[in-house]
Design an enzyme around this catalytic site. Structure first.
Site, PDB file in Angstrom:
ATOM      1  N   ASP A  67       0.768  -1.258   0.000  1.00  0.00           N
ATOM      2  CA  ASP A  67       0.000   0.000   0.000  1.00  0.00           C
ATOM      3  C   ASP A  67       0.797   1.305   0.000  1.00  0.00           C
ATOM      4  OD1 ASP A  67       0.516   1.032   2.560  1.00  0.00           O
ATOM      5  OD2 ASP A  67      -1.481   0.727   3.332  1.00  0.00           O
ATOM      6  N   CYS A  78     -22.842  -9.079   0.049  1.00  0.00           N
ATOM      7  CA  CYS A  78     -23.363  -8.034   0.945  1.00  0.00           C
ATOM      8  C   CYS A  78     -24.896  -8.098   0.994  1.00  0.00           C
ATOM      9  CB  CYS A  78     -22.945  -6.646   0.467  1.00  0.00           C
ATOM     10  SG  CYS A  78     -21.226  -6.247   0.857  1.00  0.00           S
ATOM     11  N   CYS A  90     -27.879  -5.906   3.007  1.00  0.00           N
ATOM     12  CA  CYS A  90     -27.349  -5.335   4.258  1.00  0.00           C
ATOM     13  C   CYS A  90     -26.795  -3.923   4.036  1.00  0.00           C
ATOM     14  CB  CYS A  90     -26.238  -6.241   4.790  1.00  0.00           C
ATOM     15  SG  CYS A  90     -25.424  -5.601   6.262  1.00  0.00           S
ATOM     16  N   CYS A 130     -22.990  -1.021   7.418  1.00  0.00           N
ATOM     17  CA  CYS A 130     -21.854  -0.087   7.389  1.00  0.00           C
ATOM     18  C   CYS A 130     -22.303   1.324   7.016  1.00  0.00           C
ATOM     19  CB  CYS A 130     -20.764  -0.580   6.440  1.00  0.00           C
ATOM     20  SG  CYS A 130     -21.301  -0.832   4.738  1.00  0.00           S
ATOM     21  N   CYS A 150     -21.881   4.563   9.818  1.00  0.00           N
ATOM     22  CA  CYS A 150     -20.751   5.489   9.642  1.00  0.00           C
ATOM     23  C   CYS A 150     -21.031   6.827  10.335  1.00  0.00           C
ATOM     24  CB  CYS A 150     -20.475   5.719   8.155  1.00  0.00           C
ATOM     25  SG  CYS A 150     -19.127   6.889   7.898  1.00  0.00           S
ATOM     26  N   CYS A 203     -14.142  10.812   5.777  1.00  0.00           N
ATOM     27  CA  CYS A 203     -13.865   9.625   6.588  1.00  0.00           C
ATOM     28  C   CYS A 203     -13.026   9.985   7.822  1.00  0.00           C
ATOM     29  CB  CYS A 203     -13.122   8.627   5.701  1.00  0.00           C
ATOM     30  SG  CYS A 203     -12.628   7.127   6.531  1.00  0.00           S
ATOM     31  N   CYS A 205     -10.336   4.527  12.077  1.00  0.00           N
ATOM     32  CA  CYS A 205     -11.709   4.223  12.491  1.00  0.00           C
ATOM     33  C   CYS A 205     -12.046   2.825  11.989  1.00  0.00           C
ATOM     34  CB  CYS A 205     -12.670   5.237  11.884  1.00  0.00           C
ATOM     35  SG  CYS A 205     -14.406   4.867  12.247  1.00  0.00           S
ATOM     36  N   CYS A 257     -17.096   0.812  10.278  1.00  0.00           N
ATOM     37  CA  CYS A 257     -17.744   0.062   9.188  1.00  0.00           C
ATOM     38  C   CYS A 257     -17.354  -1.415   9.202  1.00  0.00           C
ATOM     39  CB  CYS A 257     -17.465   0.702   7.828  1.00  0.00           C
ATOM     40  SG  CYS A 257     -15.731   0.768   7.372  1.00  0.00           S
ATOM     41  N   CYS A 300     -19.956  -4.892  10.513  1.00  0.00           N
ATOM     42  CA  CYS A 300     -20.192  -5.812   9.387  1.00  0.00           C
ATOM     43  C   CYS A 300     -20.448  -7.234   9.895  1.00  0.00           C
ATOM     44  CB  CYS A 300     -18.981  -5.802   8.457  1.00  0.00           C
ATOM     45  SG  CYS A 300     -19.138  -7.001   7.111  1.00  0.00           S
TER      46      CYS A 300
END
Length: 306
Positions: free
Chosen positions: A131, A185, A188, A191, A195, A211, A238, A241, A245
């Site tokens: 990353d 998903c 649903c 998330c 948030c 965010c 954070c 989310c 889940c």
């Protein structure tokens, strides 16, 4: 068994031995479907002040621009879910930052895997990515069947969840490729509903500039006052989310000693954090990703929570 098959099995077995949760492989092609999505996201300014997101647009989509003659993208997942979490009264740190900075931990494992491939297979060229380079980690991991991109824009895996790091090896070696998985998903919206700053503006789209992770880590200026009282006690990153889940009910604690937190981290109280000194900051976060925000940045975040 042909050489492609045997090389693939060899690599996946070694990845498991090195402690990776899973390993998927995809063909190093241009990420056609990601181009319009990325362009739209940037044009709408959802990257906020993360100017680096605009750089190397073509490299983000084309692995051959990162590794000449590349044929395969090996995606790897490494679990970071902790066995214990912080004092519930204290300001919160994202779970991925509890232990040693993941860049170092994963880079070492990736180098070991690349070295193994070169020893066992021969003249293979490649690069390791964690990353910090223009690589669309989640898109590659999804393409190689390791999970699907959830409505919170994180990679999700059935029966596993999402508390893991994603990394890649891009190689000029042809291998057997995995097929993408399907989206689970369903209807649903946990998330999106949870948030605190309404950063998930629609399913699968996160406005990065709203965010909490962006505000507490990336933003170098003052945090906009409109968000006062909306941080749900997060002072670095954070996990909301991910915490809400349903798939993360399957999360299991990691087995990586380097990801274990500094003993003081979990016991520090709200008062300890509010009175933290630079010396304590340096000791507790000596090799941690939290150093990215620097002492002043963490102080600013803690102050904002008051």
């Amino acid at each position: 068994m042909n050489s492609k098959q045997s090389y693939t099995e060899l690599i996946k077995t070694e990845a498991k031995r090195l402690g990776f949760l899973s390993c998927g492989i995809s063909k190093a092609d241009f990420l056609e479907e990601e181009a319009p999505r990325l362009e739209k996201w940037l044009n709408q300014g959802m990257h906020g002040e993360m100017g680096y997101m605009e750089n190397h647009f073509d490299k983000r989509l084309d692995p051959t621009k990162l590794v000449e003659g590349s044929k395969s993208v090996i995606s790897l997942l490494l679990n970071y879910y902790p066995a214990e979490t912080q004092n519930p009264e204290a300001p919160k740190i994202s779970k991925y930052a509890y232990g040693m900075d993941y860049h170092f931990v994963i880079k070492d494992k990736l180098k070991a895997l690349l070295h193994f491939i070169q020893e066992e297979i021969g003249d293979v060229h490649g690069r390791a990515f964690v990353d910090s380079a223009p690589v669309l980690d989640k898109a590659w991991a999804a393409k190689s069947g390791l999970g699907w991109i959830g409505k919170h824009s994180n990679l999700l895996t059935q029966q596993v969840g999402s508390f893991y790091f994603i990394a890649e090896l891009i190689l000029d070696l042809e291998l057997e490729y995995d097929a993408p998985t399907t989206d689970h998903c369903g209807s649903c919206t946990a998330c999106i509903d949870a948030c605190p700053t309404e950063a998930i503006v629609e399913p699968y789209v996160v406005d990065g500039s709203k965010c909490i992770s962006y505000f507490t880590i990336e933003l170098k200026n003052e945090i906009p006052t409109d968000f006062k009282g909306k941080f749900d006690e997060w002072m670095f990153g954070c996990d909301v989310c991910q915490d809400v889940c349903p798939w993360n009910r399957f999360s299991k604690p990691h087995q990586e000693p380097l990801f274990n937190p500094h003993p003081d981290l979990l016991s520090m109280t709200k008062k300890d954090w509010e009175e933290i000194t630079e010396e304590v900051f340096r000791e507790v976060f000596r090799k941690s990703a939290v150093k990215r925000t620097k002492f002043q940045g963490l102080q600013r975040n803690i102050e904002f929570l008051k």
